[in-house]
Design an enzyme around this catalytic site. Structure first.
Site, mmCIF file in Angstrom:
data_model
loop_
_atom_site.group_PDB
_atom_site.id
_atom_site.type_symbol
_atom_site.label_atom_id
_atom_site.label_comp_id
_atom_site.label_asym_id
_atom_site.label_seq_id
_atom_site.Cartn_x
_atom_site.Cartn_y
_atom_site.Cartn_z
ATOM 1 N N HIS A 134 0.826 -1.195 0.000
ATOM 2 C CA HIS A 134 0.000 0.000 0.000
ATOM 3 C C HIS A 134 0.867 1.253 0.000
ATOM 4 O O HIS A 134 2.041 1.224 0.356
ATOM 5 C CB HIS A 134 -0.902 0.030 1.233
ATOM 6 C CG HIS A 134 -0.159 0.169 2.533
ATOM 7 N ND1 HIS A 134 0.605 -0.841 3.075
ATOM 8 C CD2 HIS A 134 -0.063 1.226 3.397
ATOM 9 C CE1 HIS A 134 1.142 -0.431 4.213
ATOM 10 N NE2 HIS A 134 0.753 0.820 4.434
ATOM 11 N N ASP A 136 0.469 5.104 1.797
ATOM 12 C CA ASP A 136 -0.254 5.570 2.977
ATOM 13 C C ASP A 136 -1.395 6.515 2.624
ATOM 14 O O ASP A 136 -1.230 7.464 1.841
ATOM 15 C CB ASP A 136 0.699 6.271 3.940
ATOM 16 C CG ASP A 136 1.606 5.299 4.667
ATOM 17 O OD1 ASP A 136 1.153 4.184 4.967
ATOM 18 O OD2 ASP A 136 2.775 5.653 4.925
ATOM 19 N N HIS A 295 4.713 0.213 0.215
ATOM 20 C CA HIS A 295 5.506 -0.529 1.195
ATOM 21 C C HIS A 295 4.674 -1.633 1.832
ATOM 22 O O HIS A 295 3.440 -1.643 1.759
ATOM 23 C CB HIS A 295 6.104 0.397 2.259
ATOM 24 C CG HIS A 295 5.099 1.177 3.046
ATOM 25 N ND1 HIS A 295 4.430 2.278 2.552
ATOM 26 C CD2 HIS A 295 4.645 1.023 4.321
ATOM 27 C CE1 HIS A 295 3.626 2.771 3.467
ATOM 28 N NE2 HIS A 295 3.717 2.023 4.555
ATOM 29 N N ARG A 310 6.412 7.348 13.323
ATOM 30 C CA ARG A 310 6.373 7.829 11.941
ATOM 31 C C ARG A 310 5.934 9.281 11.877
ATOM 32 O O ARG A 310 4.893 9.659 12.431
ATOM 33 C CB ARG A 310 5.410 6.981 11.099
ATOM 34 C CG ARG A 310 5.506 7.301 9.597
ATOM 35 C CD ARG A 310 4.510 6.487 8.795
ATOM 36 N NE ARG A 310 3.176 7.069 8.851
ATOM 37 C CZ ARG A 310 2.076 6.424 8.494
ATOM 38 N NH1 ARG A 310 2.141 5.166 8.122
ATOM 39 N NH2 ARG A 310 0.899 7.042 8.533
#
Length: 319
Positions: A134, A136, A295, A310
């Site tokens: 996917h 993000d 990723h 993150r």
């Protein structure tokens, strides 16, 4: 008498000289770049991201490498959450995740914490939502521009992350497929992933707060001008404007072809020749371009604890 002895006797001894002061930026700009694979990824060493945040020239160099290699890796970054956040801020404004909590010390850092309660009674392993290919939050009109992810604590083995080059994925498509998808748009949705296990009312409320959006199937990157295959198996649900007039006998005939084509396109991220894989260590940082790559966080570490932070770089609405 040796020549060295002659020199010692004939050359006057100078007074001790204080060592030269070397600017931190000089040391920073001597970082080493090591290519990870022919397709994607580079590791930068001899660099401290907390210091780099205060050096505009260094940030410009990192940005150029980021755009070129799609994902960058930095080892041994013993920095605080605020220092990580400050580094990420040099590349774009930061945004909090629309559906997940932020770190108490740095309000723009998303906490990706797994299995921290494993020693408590009745603990049930929580499977990650990231173990599929996917990009993000593509269900937003302005998907994130990128991310800076740091490992605070990882399992002794397992828990790797993979990235796939979606610029290359588009480049390698057969010309017939490129022609077929030229001008197509697709819907991206959060409901069928994040809301699928919620009661109906809550699911509808989440869908209303995060309505489906439409993005081009082939995205032109805003900085590099490269064409990117911009569909993913997590959030892309269907084409908005697919219809093959030549093959249609009845109204339903276009449906199987559209589904097969979408499945084919979303499967491109899984091709190993487009990928790089990172084995995390504590204080490793990965920085990637969310428009150019997808990723996959490998969920093979069982009940071992894993703590990741993150920073999400805010993007702009896509054409």
């Amino acid at each position: 008498m040796t020549s060295n002895a002659v020199m010692q006797n004939t050359i006057p001894q100078s007074k001790p000289v204080a060592p030269a002061i070397i600017r931190p930026s000089v040391l920073q700009h001597s970082f080493k770049v090591e290519i990870c694979t022919p397709s994607i990824g580079a590791e930068l060493s001899n660099i401290n991201l907390a210091d780099a945040a205060h050096d505009p020239e260094m940030i410009a160099e990192i940005r150029a490498l980021w755009l070129k290699h799609k994902v960058l890796f930095f080892r041994d970054q013993n920095i605080t959450p605020m220092e990580q956040q400050n580094f990420a801020t040099q590349f774009a404004e930061l945004e909090a995740h629309p559906l997940a909590p932020s770190h108490p010390e740095a309000d723009k850092l998303l906490m990706l914490y797994r299995n921290l309660d494993r020693d408590k009674p009745n603990f049930v392993e929580k499977f990650s939502r990231e173990n599929f290919w996917h990009a993000d939050v593509t269900f937003k009109k302005a998907p994130p521009r990128g991310a800076v992810l740091r490992c605070e604590m990882g399992p002794e083995t397992g828990g790797d992350t993979m990235w796939s080059n979606m610029v290359m994925a588009y480049e390698k498509l057969p010309e017939m497929i490129k022609q077929q998808i030229d001008g197509l748009y697709a819907k991206h949705s959060s409901e069928h992933v994040f809301a699928s296990q919620l009661p109906r009312e809550q699911r509808h409320a989440m869908a209303a707060k995060n309505p489906d959006v439409e993005h081009p199937v082939v995205l032109t990157h805003p900085e590099t001008g490269e064409k990117v295959l911009f569909v993913n198996s997590a959030f892309t649900t269907h084409f908005s404007n697919f219809y093959n007039f030549e093959d249609v006998r009845y109204g339903q005939d276009f449906m199987p072809e559209a589904h097969h084509l979408m499945n084919y396109l979303t499967s491109q991220a899984a091709i190993p020749e487009y990928q790089v894989r990172l084995k995390w260590r504590t204080n490793t940082v990965a920085m990637w371009d969310n428009l150019q790559v997808q990723h996959y966080a490998v969920a093979d570490y069982g009940n071992a604890p894993r703590k990741m932070l993150r920073a999400t770089l805010a993007g702009k609405p896509l054409a």
